[in-house]
Design a protein around this motif. Structure first.
Motif, PDB file in Angstrom:
ATOM      1  N   TRP A  93       0.512  -1.418   0.469  1.00 38.83           N
ATOM      2  CA  TRP A  93      -0.627  -1.982   0.900  1.00 38.83           C
ATOM      3  C   TRP A  93      -2.024  -1.672   0.331  1.00 38.83           C
ATOM      4  O   TRP A  93      -2.733  -2.680   0.175  1.00 38.83           O
TER       5      TRP A  93
ATOM      6  N   THR B 198      -0.823  -2.125   7.649  1.00 41.36           N
ATOM      7  CA  THR B 198      -1.177  -3.316   8.284  1.00 41.36           C
ATOM      8  C   THR B 198      -1.004  -3.371   9.850  1.00 41.36           C
ATOM      9  O   THR B 198      -0.334  -2.779  10.407  1.00 41.36           O
TER      10      THR B 198
ATOM     11  N   SER C 127      -7.158  -3.405   7.764  1.00 45.01           N
ATOM     12  CA  SER C 127      -7.148  -4.777   7.767  1.00 45.01           C
ATOM     13  C   SER C 127      -8.135  -5.676   8.163  1.00 45.01           C
ATOM     14  O   SER C 127      -9.000  -4.863   8.591  1.00 45.01           O
TER      15      SER C 127
ATOM     16  N   GLU D 210      -5.049 -10.984   9.092  1.00 42.73           N
ATOM     17  CA  GLU D 210      -3.998 -10.897  10.280  1.00 42.73           C
ATOM     18  C   GLU D 210      -4.459 -11.284  11.592  1.00 42.73           C
ATOM     19  O   GLU D 210      -4.527 -10.350  12.246  1.00 42.73           O
TER      20      GLU D 210
END
Length: 405
Positions: A317, A123, A196, A201
């Motif tokens: 993840w 992340t 990501s 995010e």
């Protein structure tokens, strides 16, 4: 036989060398990255995979890569590099892409004048935390888990010290000291790719791209989600998939509580467990509701199946992104942080969460949120999506480089 023109075309094709960290959790996203570079940007790829089984778990990955460095160095020496050559007899080496545990390989790239990039397979929030570790180390005098104040990072949700990953919790340990040491190595790279995407995010990625967190020099490219599968299922069933990844382990006591909890929930389930023979009685009692399989289940096929309504996961993840891409709601059971009373999650809690996710109102709400994230992931990977554009920008930089061998 290969014609002269075919040979010339092969040598002119831009080439990337990839050095992932050991372990499936790192190899899988690197493989997906390589597939996209090959299929959509006409790159050829060489993988150099380090292996070493005789080191402590805490530092095994980094030491494995360090011990493997002579191998890529020998390979590069044997190819007689030259820089800036336009000869068609030379293969175009555009970049070395390394793992977060392979940063020491950047020195090898420098020896041969090859641009180096880091692919961070987890992340943006985690990457931001790593970048801030030296600063946090000065601010917090004790262990992070004992801090009453949450940790605030640019663009990120507030983080409680007790929720940070295991390597951060022991400030005297080798893993923690290495985190402090490697922070500045990222500035030696020409770019950072992160698995990501902006809509997942937005705060952390924006801070990394715009603010250049703590003097981070290389640009950041969010190119995820790099996972297998298309996520085309439009509706979800009522089976709970339970799996803790390729390296996840639970104590026997915790496994027993998990089994009793699944039974108490009365929900349908598919559970991948390493030693199903130890649960023969449980399997007999739940044979009408559940299925226990040995060690491994084909996770992509399970998550993409319409009968799957939820996923109890260790929060790797890759698993999180695969769930998002396929629109499967999660019960999060992180194995790198302490959960439950005295580190034990009781059967009652397991049953409550399973029932709530599969058949409860909370599960319906989570399903709607996951559907939104699934749509956001799909948009990021469309032709004009943010992640497609980011990877295209990197690919253009690589294709324009002059390194030859």
């Amino acid at each position: 036989m290969e014609t002269t023109k075919q040979e010339e075309a092969r040598h002119l094709q831009p080439h990337i060398i990839i050095l992932p960290g050991p372990g499936l959790g790192h190899l899988i996203p690197f493989t997906e990255l390589a597939k996209r570079l090959a299929l959509h940007h006409n790159f050829s790829i060489t993988f150099i995979i380090p292996t070493d089984e005789d080191t402590p778990v805490e530092v095994r990955i980094s030491l494995t890569v360090n011990r493997s460095l002579p191998s890529p160095r020998r390979a590069l020496v044997g190819t007689n590099f030259s820089i800036g050559s336009s000869s068609c007899s030379c293969t175009r080496i555009c970049a070395l892409v390394v793992d977060l545990f392979s940063l020491s390989a950047i020195d090898v790239a420098k020896e041969f004048g090859i641009p180096s990039y880091v692919f961070y397979p987890t992340t943006a929030t985690c990457f931001s935390l790593v970048l801030h570790m030296p600063e946090l180390d000065k601010i917090y005098p004790g262990e992070y888990r004992d801090s009453p104040e949450p940790i605030e990072l640019p663009g990120c949700f507030l983080l409680h010290g007790k929720d940070l990953m295991d390597p951060v919790q022991d400030r005297k340990g080798k893993a923690y000291k290495r985190l402090l040491q490697i922070r500045d190595r990222y500035n030696s790279a020409q770019g950072i790719l992160i698995n990501s995407f902006m809509d997942l995010e937005p705060g952390p990625i924006r801070a990394l791209k715009v603010s250049r967190v703590l003097s981070l020099k290389p640009p950041v490219y969010p190119v995820g989600p790099l996972v297998q599968g298309s996520g085309i299922i439009s509706s979800r069933g009522s089976v709970l998939f339970v799996s803790f990844g390729s390296g996840g382990t639970l104590s026997q006591k915790q496994l027993n509580e998990l089994a009793f909890g699944l039974e108490m929930s009365e929900e349908r389930f598919l559970w991948a467990v390493r030693s199903p023979n130890e649960f023969a009685a449980f399997c007999g009692r739940t044979k009408e509701k559940g299925l226990v399989v040995a060690s491994w289940a084909p996770q992509i096929q399970v998550l993409s199946h319409g009968a799957t309504g939820g996923f109890l996961t260790h929060c790797g993840w890759n698993s999180d992104l695969e769930s998002i891409v396929h629109g499967v709601s999660l019960i999060a059971w992180p194995l790198l942080v302490k959960v439950g009373e005295n580190g034990l999650v009781g059967k009652e809690e397991v049953a409550r969460l399973a029932k709530g996710l599969i058949g409860g109102e909370e599960g319906k709400g989570l399903g709607l949120k996951m559907k939104d994230l699934k749509g956001a992931a799909a948009r990021a990977l469309r032709g004009d999506g943010s992640s497609v554009k980011a990877l295209a920008e990197v690919a253009h930089r690589w294709s324009s480089s002059n390194v030859q061998k």
